[in-house]
Write a protein that holds these residues in place. Structure first.
Motif, short mmCIF file in Angstrom:
data_model
loop_
_atom_site.label_atom_id
_atom_site.label_comp_id
_atom_site.label_asym_id
_atom_site.label_seq_id
_atom_site.Cartn_x
_atom_site.Cartn_y
_atom_site.Cartn_z
N LEU A 263 0.82 -1.22 0.00
CA LEU A 263 0.00 0.00 0.00
C LEU A 263 0.85 1.27 0.00
CD1 LEU A 263 -2.61 -0.91 2.79
CD2 LEU A 263 -2.96 -0.99 0.32
N GLY A 264 2.14 1.10 0.36
CA GLY A 264 2.98 2.28 0.54
C GLY A 264 2.68 2.98 1.86
N HIS A 265 2.07 2.27 2.80
CA HIS A 265 1.75 2.86 4.11
C HIS A 265 2.85 2.57 5.12
CE1 HIS A 265 -2.91 2.97 3.49
NE2 HIS A 265 -2.27 3.81 2.71
N PRO A 266 2.93 3.39 6.19
CA PRO A 266 3.91 3.06 7.25
C PRO A 266 3.53 1.75 7.92
CG PRO A 266 2.47 4.87 7.93
CD PRO A 266 2.16 4.59 6.50
N VAL A 267 4.55 1.00 8.35
CA VAL A 267 4.25 -0.29 9.00
C VAL A 267 3.85 -0.05 10.45
CG1 VAL A 267 5.85 -1.58 7.52
CG2 VAL A 267 6.65 -0.71 9.73
N LEU B 261 -4.84 -8.23 13.20
CA LEU B 261 -5.71 -7.26 12.51
C LEU B 261 -5.14 -5.85 12.68
CD1 LEU B 261 -9.14 -8.80 13.51
CD2 LEU B 261 -8.12 -8.76 11.21
N HIS B 262 -4.59 -5.59 13.87
CA HIS B 262 -3.95 -4.29 14.11
C HIS B 262 -2.76 -4.09 13.15
CE1 HIS B 262 -1.50 -1.30 16.26
NE2 HIS B 262 -0.53 -2.20 16.25
N MET B 263 -1.94 -5.14 13.01
CA MET B 263 -0.77 -5.04 12.11
C MET B 263 -1.20 -4.76 10.67
SD MET B 263 1.78 -5.49 14.07
CE MET B 263 2.97 -5.30 12.78
N MET B 264 -2.36 -5.32 10.29
CA MET B 264 -2.84 -5.18 8.91
C MET B 264 -3.54 -3.84 8.68
SD MET B 264 -2.53 -7.91 6.83
CE MET B 264 -3.94 -7.95 5.75
N PHE B 265 -4.40 -3.46 9.64
CA PHE B 265 -5.36 -2.39 9.31
C PHE B 265 -5.20 -1.09 10.09
CE2 PHE B 265 -7.69 -6.40 8.19
CZ PHE B 265 -7.59 -6.22 6.81
N ALA B 266 -4.44 -1.10 11.20
CA ALA B 266 -4.32 0.15 11.96
C ALA B 266 -3.56 1.19 11.14
CB ALA B 266 -3.62 -0.11 13.29
N LEU B 267 -3.96 2.44 11.28
CA LEU B 267 -3.29 3.55 10.59
C LEU B 267 -2.85 4.56 11.65
CD1 LEU B 267 -5.86 4.13 7.71
CD2 LEU B 267 -3.51 3.30 7.45
N PRO B 268 -1.73 5.26 11.42
CA PRO B 268 -1.25 6.19 12.45
C PRO B 268 -2.21 7.38 12.65
CG PRO B 268 0.20 6.22 10.49
CD PRO B 268 -0.82 5.16 10.27
N VAL B 269 -3.12 7.56 11.71
CA VAL B 269 -3.96 8.77 11.77
C VAL B 269 -5.26 8.57 12.54
CG1 VAL B 269 -3.05 9.86 9.69
CG2 VAL B 269 -4.84 8.14 9.48
N GLU B 270 -5.58 7.35 12.90
CA GLU B 270 -6.85 7.16 13.64
C GLU B 270 -6.76 5.95 14.56
OE1 GLU B 270 -9.37 4.89 10.15
OE2 GLU B 270 -9.19 7.07 10.07
N ASP B 271 -7.71 5.88 15.50
CA ASP B 271 -7.76 4.73 16.43
C ASP B 271 -8.21 3.49 15.67
OD1 ASP B 271 -7.02 6.32 18.47
OD2 ASP B 271 -9.08 6.68 19.19
N PHE B 272 -7.77 2.35 16.18
CA PHE B 272 -8.19 1.08 15.57
C PHE B 272 -8.76 0.17 16.65
CE2 PHE B 272 -7.37 -3.36 14.42
CZ PHE B 272 -8.09 -3.42 13.24
N HIS B 273 -9.91 -0.39 16.41
CA HIS B 273 -10.51 -1.33 17.37
C HIS B 273 -10.89 -2.60 16.62
CE1 HIS B 273 -10.65 1.94 20.21
NE2 HIS B 273 -11.20 2.69 19.28
N PRO B 274 -10.19 -3.71 16.89
CA PRO B 274 -10.54 -4.95 16.17
C PRO B 274 -11.99 -5.33 16.41
CG PRO B 274 -8.56 -5.24 17.54
CD PRO B 274 -9.12 -3.90 17.88
N ASP B 275 -12.70 -5.63 15.34
CA ASP B 275 -14.12 -6.00 15.43
C ASP B 275 -14.22 -7.45 15.91
OD1 ASP B 275 -16.65 -6.98 14.79
OD2 ASP B 275 -16.84 -5.73 12.98
#
Ligand code: CMC
Length: 424
Positions: A179-183, A197-211
């Motif tokens: 994706l060219g996103h930060p790891v 799921l956090h490793m895959m989908f979390a982004l530095p710009v927002e909170d991530f909560h695994p569903d």
């Protein structure tokens, strides 16, 4: 002990019959060549038992799959991926203390050496994540040289924890790279699947909560993929391991074996096939005509061992309906898949060849609903299969089995003399 008899060139040779705990029978030919000069030829190992193993039992006729004796249906419904990993690797379900020690130990090793990120950086963004994964797993031999030089039991165990711990990081990083996103870095407050799921989908710009729905579905999918006795990739892991190659290099080889479209690569091919049918507006029955003319294979159908039904496919099909409805996802390719399955199961081409949906037929549809992109599907299979590969490698490594070294029937030219290049 019962024996089978072989008559050859006027001699009778007794070959012992080996019986497994589920009454499977094999002819032991380990002394055949010494006694007769003969080797056996069995392309694709369709009739060859390559080893004795206590990890997984499957009966292709009856559609049975058990890990260490436990039916896959019970594990998929009641267990979680980490518990199943422990079961496969150590032989029994963990008690509470063993489970806590196992998962805590894995959490101690989730961080990855920063230099591995430089290896990741060297790949083009278009690299297939399976290639990245096998390379990063193999690179661990360099970061933990004792895995190669001093494979004591305690070092092996340490390497098992490391590999289980770092795999979600590698998979997440391979995806972020594309994706060219930060790891992301691992979160030890999460359990294994939440962290993945956090490793895959979390982004530095927002909170991530695994569903929780996604976490449950992921646990189920990983359990269903966790082992499958002597398939192509497990046999690769064992073959490489039989030379006393390290855990990391053996499993890296297994990842490469899994990548092929006839093995784990099929889950990606199924979605590509279903998407093509959707985009081109082909009727499923017309697609089956192409299959029957052998222009294409119906991906996600057929299995070397299951000749009646694949128990994993049954569980996944049910889960697919559940997960899509829980997540409120409507995916037109699910309808296409169901139509294809229904038409194939009543068609003589598929009935006569005993071709049924396998684990890959519906798994991709769930992965898609979970937000996992198509080129990551085979990597998901690898993440799930990791405990199985580890268990197969560990069993082989603890055994006295000799190095794997098949024979062949030579079909090339006879002896001829070297001709200098000026005379050719
Ligand atoms: N579509 C159409 N025809 C098929 C298929 C299929 N998916 N699978 C097998 N056949 C036919 C094949 O053409 C052959 O027909 P014929 O007797 O007329 O020549 C017959 O069925 C026997 O096939 P085979 O290739 O000899 O069977 P195999 O046991 O060597 O292959 C297989 C097993 C899984 C490689 C094969 O069924 C296949 O290619 N399936 C599609 C790929 C796939 O879904 N792979 C995932 C396997 S499950 C997950 C895993 O373990 O990796």
């Amino acid at each position: 002990m019962s024996t089978a008899q072989l008559f050859f060139e006027g001699k009778t040779i007794d070959l012992p019959i080996i019986i497994g705990t589920e009454n499977e029978k094999a002819i032991d030919i380990s002394n055949l060549r010494d006694q007769t000069g003969l080797v056996t030829l069995d392309l694709g190992y369709k009739n060859t038992g390559a080893t004795k193993s206590a990890v997984t039992f499957l009966d292709g006729e009856l559609g049975i799959l058990r890990y260490r004796g436990y039916p896959i249906e019970q594990l998929a419904e009641k267990s979680n991926f980490m518990e199943v990993a422990y079961l496969l690797i150590y032989g029994d379900l963990p008690n509470k203390a063993q489970y806590a020690a196992f998962t805590d130990e894995i959490k101690l090793h989730t961080l990855v050496n920063e230099d591995i990120k430089k290896i990741l950086d060297g790949f083009p963004a278009t690299a297939h994540p399976m290639g990245i994964l096998s390379s990063l797993v193999c690179s661990l031999t360099a970061f933990y040289p004792e895995s190669v030089e001093n494979p004591t039991d305690s070092n092996i165990n340490l390497n098992i924890f490391r590999l289980l711990a770092k795999m979600p990081t590698f998979v997440g990083w391979a995806y972020k790279k594309s994706l060219g996103h930060p790891v992301n870095y691992p979160r030890n407050s999460y359990d294994y699947c939440q962290n993945f799921l956090h490793m895959m989908f979390a982004l530095p710009v927002e909170d991530f909560h695994p569903d929780p729905v996604v976490v449950d579905a992921l646990n189920k999918l990983l359990i269903l993929h966790a082992d499958h006795e002597q398939n192509c990739s497990a046999s690769t892991v064992r073959m490489v391991g039989s030379s006393k190659a390290s855990l990391y290099s053996s499993i890296s080889a297994g990842i490469n074996a899994l990548w092929g479209p006839l093995h784990g690569g099929a889950n990606q091919e199924v979605i590509e096939m279903l998407d093509e049918i959707r985009i081109l507006g082909i009727k499923p029955v017309d697609y089956l005509e192409k299959v029957k003319k052998k222009e294409v294979r119906l991906m996600g159908f057929g299995h070397r061992v299951y000749k009646n039904f694949d128990p994993r496919a049954r569980i996944i099909k049910k889960a697919c309906d559940q997960v899509l409805s829980q997540l409120g996802v409507k995916d037109p390719i699910l309808d296409i898949a169901k139509e294809l399955e229904e038409a194939a199961l009543t068609d003589d081409y598929f009935i006569s060849r005993k071709l049924y949906p396998n684990v890959d037929f519906y798994s991709g549809i769930i992965y898609r609903a979970l937000g996992i992109p198509t080129n990551m599907f085979t990597v998901m299979f690898a993440l799930g299969r990791l405990p199985g590969w580890i268990a197969q490698w560990k069993e082989l490594n603890a055994s006295k089995e000799p190095i794997g070294r098949p024979r062949q029937i030579y079909t090339g030219l006879g002896s001829r003399d070297y001709v200098p290049i000026s005379n050719r």
